[in-house]
Design an enzyme around this catalytic site. Sequence first.
Site, PDB file in Angstrom:
ATOM      1  N   LYS A  85      33.620  44.240  37.970  1.00 52.40           N
ATOM      2  CA  LYS A  85      35.085  44.153  37.985  1.00 52.40           C
ATOM      3  C   LYS A  85      35.559  43.340  36.803  1.00 52.40           C
ATOM      4  O   LYS A  85      34.982  42.284  36.549  1.00 52.40           O
ATOM      5  CB  LYS A  85      35.503  43.504  39.303  1.00 52.40           C
ATOM      6  CG  LYS A  85      36.979  43.288  39.468  1.00 52.40           C
ATOM      7  CD  LYS A  85      37.216  42.551  40.753  1.00 52.40           C
ATOM      8  CE  LYS A  85      38.652  42.104  40.790  1.00 52.40           C
ATOM      9  NZ  LYS A  85      38.913  41.190  41.876  1.00 52.40           N
ATOM     10  N   LYS A  98      31.970  39.645  38.133  1.00 53.99           N
ATOM     11  CA  LYS A  98      33.433  39.628  38.079  1.00 53.99           C
ATOM     12  C   LYS A  98      33.855  38.773  36.897  1.00 53.99           C
ATOM     13  O   LYS A  98      33.469  37.611  36.782  1.00 53.99           O
ATOM     14  CB  LYS A  98      34.002  39.057  39.371  1.00 53.99           C
ATOM     15  CG  LYS A  98      35.519  38.943  39.373  1.00 53.99           C
ATOM     16  CD  LYS A  98      36.047  38.511  40.722  1.00 53.99           C
ATOM     17  CE  LYS A  98      37.559  38.374  40.709  1.00 53.99           C
ATOM     18  NZ  LYS A  98      38.084  38.031  42.043  1.00 53.99           N
TER      19      LYS A  98
HETATM   20  N1  LIG Z   1      39.518  40.038  44.622  1.00 53.74           N
HETATM   21  C1  LIG Z   1      40.273  41.193  44.387  1.00 53.74           C
HETATM   22  C2  LIG Z   1      41.005  41.146  43.128  1.00 53.74           C
HETATM   23  O1  LIG Z   1      41.026  40.092  42.484  1.00 53.74           O
HETATM   24  C3  LIG Z   1      41.688  42.387  42.632  1.00 53.74           C
HETATM   25  C4  LIG Z   1      42.163  42.251  41.231  1.00 53.74           C
HETATM   26  C5  LIG Z   1      43.082  43.356  40.770  1.00 53.74           C
HETATM   27  O2  LIG Z   1      43.229  44.413  41.376  1.00 53.74           O
HETATM   28  O3  LIG Z   1      43.657  43.146  39.710  1.00 53.74           O
END
Ligand SMILES: NCC(=O)CCC(=O)O
Length: 353
Positions: free
Chosen positions: A275, A221
């Site tokens: 992510k 992440k």
């Molecule tokens: N832990 C989940 C997220 O941080 C989602 C971030 C996003 O959709 O921008």
Amino acid sequence: MAIKYGRPIELRDVSRRDSTAVPHALDLTVRPRRNRKAEWARRMVRENVLTTDDLIWPLFLIDGTNKREQVASMPGVDRLSVDQAVREAERAMKLTIPCIALFPYTDPSLRDEEGSEATNPNNLVCQAVRAIKKQFPEIGILCDVALDPFTSHGHDGLIADGKILNDETVAVLVRQALVQAEAGCDIIAPSDMMDGRVAAIREGLDRAGLLDVQIMAYAAKYASAFYGPFRDAIGSAKTLTGDKRTYQMDSANSDEALREVELDIAEGADMVMVKPGLPYLDVVRRVKDTFAMPTFAYQVSGEYAMIAAAANNGWLDGDRAMMESLLAFKRAGADGVLSYFAPKAAEKLRSQA
Ligand SMILES: NCC(=O)CCC(=O)O
Ligand SMILES: [Mg+2]
């Protein structure tokens, strides 16, 4: 004969025939366009497909009943009271989306330095899990593990002297994971990027006898600008102090992503995630090729907002951009995508089927 890209290279430069049948025809043996000449032909050679099974739908929760509140920076996305979330879970099931993910907007009065509401067995997420599982036990539910929706400072962990504490935070995350799993959550998804949290959560779940609860680790992440609208949605945009670069990854790195993923697999992750999504497809591909694990990507809020905003301005065809972006994850090797487009994409896929 040496073959490269499916053709004998020795034949590449051989002049071969006079194509007098067609005036001005180039002397080409290979014409890649033949396989694109009609929709049936394109379908026949298509390498990747997107199906509703590839989608995980993130939902935002808010306290109250019969309430839907628009997230301003995510056109088409609402915060939902628990009863409304149950209705969306039913919609997901009808659309054959296998799994939903839950994110709470925590009332500011419940936020504190330690994020204590995260471990309340009756918090909004746990209430929603119970309500959804009661009516629709067959849908998968993923719960995010991190403290940011619950802390007054918007960070994912505990802070002392301006530093995010690793080991102390992990102890809290284990308790957060346990209340969610006890409520009936199927997949625990730690998104905090503390070191060692996957092992600690796995041990906690196993000790509690929750052997079948899966872990999808947000393994790679990145500290990203693309999370902006999500922070609006959960109400941490205004409160966040500083940035998350001491725990989330530097966007310049991809070898490091492999090391992070390797650790999470060794610690017991059943599935791994990269992510954000589109800006990190190279990482998705490397992770999939290296570990052959179930690999997911999160098409995050900023990616959603870019496409939705451009479409609302008439600057691009929103539906086509949505489908093209989702298919890109499959091409990069992802087994599935967390996307706010999930219901819209599923509707489109089912209308085409
Ligand atoms: N832990 C989940 C997220 O941080 C989602 C971030 C996003 O959709 O921008
Ligand atoms: Mg890690």
